[in-house]
Design an enzyme around this catalytic site. Structure first.
Site, mmCIF file in Angstrom:
data_model
loop_
_atom_site.group_PDB
_atom_site.id
_atom_site.type_symbol
_atom_site.label_atom_id
_atom_site.label_comp_id
_atom_site.label_asym_id
_atom_site.label_seq_id
_atom_site.Cartn_x
_atom_site.Cartn_y
_atom_site.Cartn_z
ATOM 1 N N ILE A 1 8.871 3.155 4.214
ATOM 2 C CA ILE A 1 8.297 1.808 4.296
ATOM 3 C C ILE A 1 8.129 1.243 2.893
ATOM 4 C CG2 ILE A 1 7.193 2.196 6.520
ATOM 5 C CD1 ILE A 1 4.606 2.860 5.098
ATOM 6 N N GLU B 1 -2.092 5.398 -0.509
ATOM 7 C CA GLU B 1 -3.326 4.638 -0.367
ATOM 8 C C GLU B 1 -4.296 4.795 -1.531
ATOM 9 O OE1 GLU B 1 -4.010 4.408 4.129
ATOM 10 O OE2 GLU B 1 -2.806 6.199 3.867
#
Lengths: 203, 327, 760
Positions: free
Chosen positions: C466, C722
């Site tokens: 992604i 993240e």
């Protein structure tokens, strides 16, 4: 690294798309059945079709289109040139950037019929055969992307940015590349890639 | 988009004829028109593509004016040497607007008629007097952070979002327009209409009338001018507040001054009283702030946009002090 | 098992060429024969019922094939909400009745010959509603507040000691409330679904970060076997959590394609993406943080309030992270869910940490000012080697080293410890710091690994790239383990015809996939080594098979003797060796592998039985504030991170750089505006929902510290997707305080908030 394409390879698809049957077939689907206004050249009645000649990456395409078809939809859905991306459809993100007569514009706010007579360059037309354009190569070298979705627009915008003379400093590059959103946040690498490529582009 | 007829005339005369059809509208860069047609806010039955018309794409200097062809692209005007040297506010207002791609597409004639960004105008499911006269205004009582504090009415509080027109408002500007009824010249101050009772009327052009030129009267005010724009992010955003300031100084004293305000008013706003108050005064941050306060004295604020008053005042100070460095 | 050799740590992405030439194929780029085009119609009210839906005008639009409404929509079974073990982004299924649960709910699907006709017809569908007054957000009448621990089996409130008593006696206490705004992912790629049936077999092209979940969800909703569905998403144009769950559009599009007997391509508008998929909901926090005279933390209370929808309980429960950041002796936490008439929120990049760490790291800064201590010094003083809740050790925790290196890179010693005391170029200057963290998590993964005698290798796994560099780092892992050159490795991802990979979420993808590759590679090595060492002849005959490795296209023993791969394969009598391997993280039982194939997620990490595992980082930012207009810029950011083995400095660097850009957006730009009268999102576009542009990001400097953490997994890989996104927002807010004296307890920080504080 593979890029699965069921049925046909990209190259095969492109050659099919550029040939008459697929395009005419798509148009016939609309024209058939309904009593519609006639296809005309350069002008259209409401609800009719218009003949549009598009010059894309040096190739000429004759299309019969609803005048509402935007340039990006013509490229993607009618010519199979899916390198140009849609990120907003409203001129807010720059993903659909193409060159129109050498100038960077948004293909989502350009009607295909209004692009007639112009030379359109998309990301598919930037490389010289197998050799990447210096800007494409610099994007790879500097990891100037992540997901890659905004990348075609970024690269076309970046090439124009250099050609316009707006890549003189980092600050100028940042300002003149601000019409291309990158949600992955690759901005500092994009600036580095442009700085690198601009010398190779002879700017 | 709803279906429309499309015509691409080859001359201005043909364009004017084509525009005489009912509901026909001109399109050039298309950056506002296509956007709003996709949202069904605009539903013109016929588009007359004037983008390729000859003769309207030049910037010319006459004895007393700088004349902009209506089809000059924003990007080209922003780069024009005359603007950069003698009217920096006009150049800055252009390159601080939108994005490079949009500036390559949008024309000067279309840009001055840019439509509001009010979200309730841009979404046909809301009440909006500007879009559907008499339907009400959902911005009042809604999210109105970006809305106007000057020149609003009970019927509409939408702000004029553009930049270049704000700079034009600071100078003596006129627009030339043509229709089947003939040519006419409109003072820039009369071009944009405040909402008042008829917010659906946003400009003074008649049906079938199209702008051909924008003319800015030559003035020594141009040299020491600037366009200062405050926005939520560094680029590609609409103004929260912007000020076009132009000065003629006599030493430390203001001999002549112009102030155009953007992002805060229903139309490109000229702050005449603030200008008058400054003339003959020494220009300091304090006198500049008083001018800003005068400019916003009649401001009317709503739930989320009260900050535009202090912000606008400080933007006036920034713009004036910045213009002063060019005097 | 062999260690993971390092190959191509600075290699450019192997999919780079596809991305810069426009040849990378995203979901909506796939060509299907003679597609029909679909558009959604969505509700303009948030709560109530549809009285009538008039599709007659829409049906008259030339080229329209079908308009589906609740009256004629295909029956959708509805799979459970993700939070209840299913795959669905929300439990409620639209188009199955007249009820409206949130603004922008799908009320019709229009299918037409052309995109233009579908769009026009969608506009012409007219709905009449019987509206009810909705509750939009916190504080609105009609919202319902529930205690998370009482309504959610997954949620517990971490606690230790007696925080309230400790705070009573603390020398310094900060007590404050913090708020974070509604955010939408706004990946550049719009949502789309293309459905193509061949006989009873369905192929779905849809941007996804979880293709097996999407397969299970669509099959479940259509009531067909999973093996009749193939999902393809080889490239995903940004996801950030938004493309991990199954939304209503997928099965609807597939059902329409089946009924119309032709492929259907649904393109979702940017605005519709705000309401037909998930988002980050707004949060509120009540923090009490106390220290004794020298700055040692004595008590911490963190109460969180999270907005969720009426039908679903979605909670991020970030107290699980905040309580582990410092050596708190006494901790009390409580999370509450607040229900309103909204679409169900979901995962968005660092779902728990972005809001919860903003609150904690702001409070720590406030406390530092109160005590008169350097905020970094206060953090380091309260560093801990053990998890304050479980008492177990952190596997690795380089908080001190991160901050010390970041200070050096940043020039933190130039900081003047006084509000508004620093100026440059006529502007106010502020420095701010915050701690970044992310739990190290892992998930089951299966892979098929192939090695050819000619030295080519192939990795096949339904993981996803992604933007994270998955293609590249998995190729590196295979190249290193199989001893072949990086450009000889092919990687296939994002396709349910491949072995099941992990969901690309929770920063699990690389560590989990690489662990599976290690297992498969070991099996390949063992087959070749066994044949070579047990053979009667050859250079490796009689050697210890455990000492034989694959290296530089050869099979070699420790002493350097060995043979070419071609010879080793000859000995086996095959041209290709293929191994399929299934890998499970510690403490996960084998049922999880079947679950993985059936679209069920099992993620473990953070606090474990015997240890606690996290990545950490230090983020330092400089802000410049215009003294008149008080507009804020971030000219400089420094991030130093310790996150285990870094597979590829370039792609890893891009991930944390991008994360910090998100942090700037979170701190200064991003807010979905809600019209509370109607419970509707007002700025549902990317001109008015602001994300940072190039000009907002000036200078970024990042560094990864060496970190050898063999406990988290054999590869020593933690997660990175993240980490970079955590703490930045607090660092910016803390810097704004330093520059202006304005304490931003609500983000994004807007010019009006700062102005207001200066006007008082």
């Amino acid at each position: 690294m593979t890029n699965p394409t069921p049925g046909a390879s990209r190259r095969e698809f492109l050659s099919t798309a550029a040939s008459a049957p697929l395009v005419a077939g798509a148009a016939a689907g609309v024209l058939g059945g309904e009593a519609r206004a006639q296809t005309t050249t350069g002008a259209a009645m409401a609800g009719g079709q218009v003949l549009v000649t598009l010059k894309v990456n040096g190739q000429t395409h004759r299309l019969s289109l609803d005048p509402r078809v935007t340039l990006v939809d013509a490229l993607r859905e009618h010519l199979g040139l899916t390198g140009t991306k849609v990120g907003c459809n409203h001129g807010q993100c720059g993903a659909c950037t193409v060159h129109k007569d050498g100038v960077r514009v948004l293909s989502c706010l350009t009607l295909a019929v209004a692009a007639e007579g112009s030379e359109i360059t998309t990301i598919e037309g930037l490389a010289d055969g197998d050799e990447l354009h210096p800007m494409q190569a610099a994007f790879v070298q500097h990891d100037a992307y992540q997901c890659g979705y905004c990348t075609p627009g970024q690269i076309l915008s970046a090439v124009a940015c250099v050609k316009e003379g707006h890549a003189g400093s980092d600050a100028e590059i940042r300002e003149y590349m601000s019409g291309n959103l990158c949600r992955c946040g690759a901005y500092v690498n994009i600036v580095a890639a442009i700085n690198d490529a601009k010398t190779k582009m002879g700017a | 988009m709803l279906p429309f007829a499309y015509e691409k005339p080859k001359s201005l005369d043909d364009a004017v004829k084509a525009l005489a059809d009912e509901g026909a509208v001109p399109i050039a860069g298309g950056t506002t028109m296509i956007d709003l047609m996709k949202l069904y806010v605009l539903q013109p039955p016929k588009l007359v593509d004037i983008g390729g018309l000859p003769g309207l794409g030049e910037i010319e200097e006459t004895d007393d004016a700088v004349v902009f062809g209506a089809l000059v692209r924003m990007a080209d005007a922003a780069e024009h040497p005359l603007l950069k040297s003698d009217y920096p506010a006009l150049s800055e207002a252009l390159w601080l607007a939108a994005s490079p791609q949009i500036r390559n597409m949008a024309t000067l004639g279309g840009n001055v008629l840019q439509r509001t960004r009010c979200p309730y105008f841009r979404d046909t499911s809301y009440r909006c007097n500007r879009r559907v006269p008499g339907s009400g205004c959902d911005a009042i009582g809604g999210i109105n952070r970006l809305h106007a504090v000057l020149g609003t009415s009970e019927t509409c509080i939408a702000s004029y979002p553009g930049d270049w027109a704000v700079a034009l408002a600071a100078f003596d500007t006129e627009v030339d327009a043509v229709s089947r009824a003939g040519k006419r010249t409109i003072a820039f101050a009369d071009l944009h209409l405040r909402p008042d009772d008829h917010p659906e009327r946003v400009h003074a052009l008649k049906e079938g009338e199209v702008i051909t030129h924008v003319r800015v009267k030559k003035t020594p005010l141009g040299k020491a001018s600037t366009y200062y724009k405050v926005r939520d992010r560094e680029s590609y955003a609409f103004a929260l507040a912007s000020v076009a300031a132009a000065l003629v100084m006599d030493g430390e004293t203001v001999k002549d001054v112009r102030l155009g305000l953007g992002g805060v008013a229903s139309v490109p706003w000229r702050a005449r009283e603030a200008e008058d108050g400054l003339k003959g005064q020494e220009l300091t941050p304090e006198t500049a702030r008083r001018a800003g306060e005068t400019a916003f004295r009649d401001a009317r604020t709503y739930d989320h946009n009260a900050f535009k008053v202090p912000l606008g005042v400080e933007t006036v100070v920034e713009a004036l002090m910045s213009a002063k460095t060019r005097a | 098992m062999a260690e993971l050799p390092l190959i191509g740590e600075g290699a450019p992405r192997i999919d780079g060429r596809l991305k810069v030439t426009g040849d990378a194929r995203y979901a909506a780029d796939f060509s299907v024969p003679n597609p029909a085009y679909a558009q959604l119609v969505t509700s303009t009210i948030a709560r109530g019922r549809i009285v009538s839906l008039d599709a007659s005008e829409a049906g008259k639009v030339p080229g329209v094939l079908k308009v589906y409404t609740h009256e004629n929509a295909p029956k959708i079974e509805g799979v459970p909400f993700f939070g209840k073990g299913g795959q669905a982004y929300q439990g409620f299924r639209p188009l199955q009745g007249v009820e409206i649960k949130h603004e922008g709910q799908i009320i019709a699907l229009v299918v037409a010959e052309t995109l233009e006709a579908a769009r026009e017809a969608a506009f012409r569908v007219k709905a009449t509603y019987e509206p009810q007054t909705p509750a939009a957000t916190f504080g609105d009448g009609g919202t319902e507040t529930e205690v998370a621990a009482e309504i959610s089996k997954q949620h517990t409130d971490p606690k230790t000691g007696d925080a309230d008593a400790a705070l009573k006696d603390a020398a310094h206490v900060v007590e404050a409330e913090y708020e974070t705004a509604t955010n939408h992912h706004n990946a550049m790629e719009l949502y789309s679904t293309t459905a193509h049936w061949t006989g009873d077999h369905l192929t779905i092209y849809e941007p996804s970060q979880w293709v097996y979940g999407l397969r299970a969800g669509v099959a479940g909703e259509l009531g067909i076997p999973q093996d009749k569905v193939r999902v393809l998403s080889p490239f995903t144009g940004g996801a950030f959590g938004s493309k991990g769950t199954v939304t209503a559009r997928s099965a609807l599009t597939a059902a329409a394609a089946r009924a119309l007997n032709r492929p259907v391509k649904l393109l979702v508008t940017r605005a519709q993406g705000y309401t037909t998929a998930s988002y980050r909901a707004e949060t509120k926090h009540r923090i009490r943080l106390g220290a004794d005279g020298d700055g040692t933390f004595v008590g911490f209370v963190h109460e969180g309030f999270e907005l969720t929808s009426r039908p679903d309980t979605f909670l991020v429960s970030g107290t699980e992270s905040t309580v582990r950041m410092y050596g708190f002796k006494n901790v009390r936490t409580k999370v509450s869910a607040v229900r309103a008439d909204r679409n169900t929120p979901g995962f968005m990049r660092s779902p728990a940490e972005v809001p919860y760490m903003f609150a904690l790291e702001s409070a720590v800064d406030e406390l530092a000012w109160k005590i008169g201590m350097d905020p970094i010094e206060l953090r380091l003083k309260n560093d801990t080697k053990t998890d304050p809740i479980t008492g177990k050790p952190f596997t690795t925790r380089q908080v001190r080293a991160c901050f010390e290196r970041a200070k050096e890179l940043f020039g933190w010693d130039r900081r003047v410890a006084k509000v508004g005391a620093m100026r440059a170029d006529g502007e106010l200057v502020g420095y701010g710091a915050a701690l970044a963290c992310y739990p190290t998590q892992l998930a089951p993964a299966a892979v098929r690994l192939t090695l050819e005698g000619k030295g080519r290798a192939r990795v096949q796994i339904a993981a996803h790239d992604i933007g994270t560099g998955t293609y590249t780092v998995l190729a590196q892992a295979a190249a290193g383990l199989l001893g072949v050159a990086l450009d000889r490795v092919e990687v296939e991802l994002g396709d349910t015809n491949l072995p099941a990979g992990p969901i690309s979420g929770g920063s699990v993808a690389t560590a989990s996939s690489v662990s599976a590759i290690m297992k498969a590679a070991e099996a390949i090595r063992l087959r070749l080594a066994t044949a070579a060492t047990t053979s009667n002849d050859g250079p490796l005959a009689g050697k210890d098979k455990e000492s034989v490795v694959l290296k530089d296209g050869r099979l070699v023993a420790e002493d350097g003797t060995g043979e070419d791969l071609t010879d080793a394969f000859k000995r086996l009598g095959v041209g290709t060796v293929e191994e399929y391997a299934e890998w499970l993280p510690d403490g996960v039982d084998e049922k999880a592998m079947r679950g993985l194939y059936n679209g069920s997620v099992k993620i473990v990490g953070g606090p474990m039985q015997d240890r606690t595992q996290f990545s950490f980082g230090a983020e330092l930012v400089e802000v410049r504030v215009n003294p008149r207009t008080l507009s804020i810029r971030v000219p400089r950011m420094v991030g130093v991170f310790a996150s285990g083995r870094i597979m590829n400095r370039m792609t890893a660097g891009s991930q944390v750089l991008g994360g910090m850009v998100w942090g700037v957006g979170s701190a200064l730009h991003e807010q979905t505006e809600i019209d509370r009268r109607y419970a509707r999102y007002v700025n549902d576009n990317i001109a008015e929902y602001l994300v940072p542009v190039n000009a907002d990001i000036v200078h970024q400097e990042i560094e990864f510290l060496e970190e050898d953490d063999g406990e988290v997994n054999l590869a020593g890989v933690k997660g990175l997707g993240e980490l970079g996104n955590v703490g930045t927002n607090a660092a910016v807010a803390n810097a704004v305080y330093h520059a202006t004296g304005f304490r931003a307890r609500k983000i994004p920080i807007r010019i009006e908030d700062v102005l207001k504080s200066h006007l008082v």
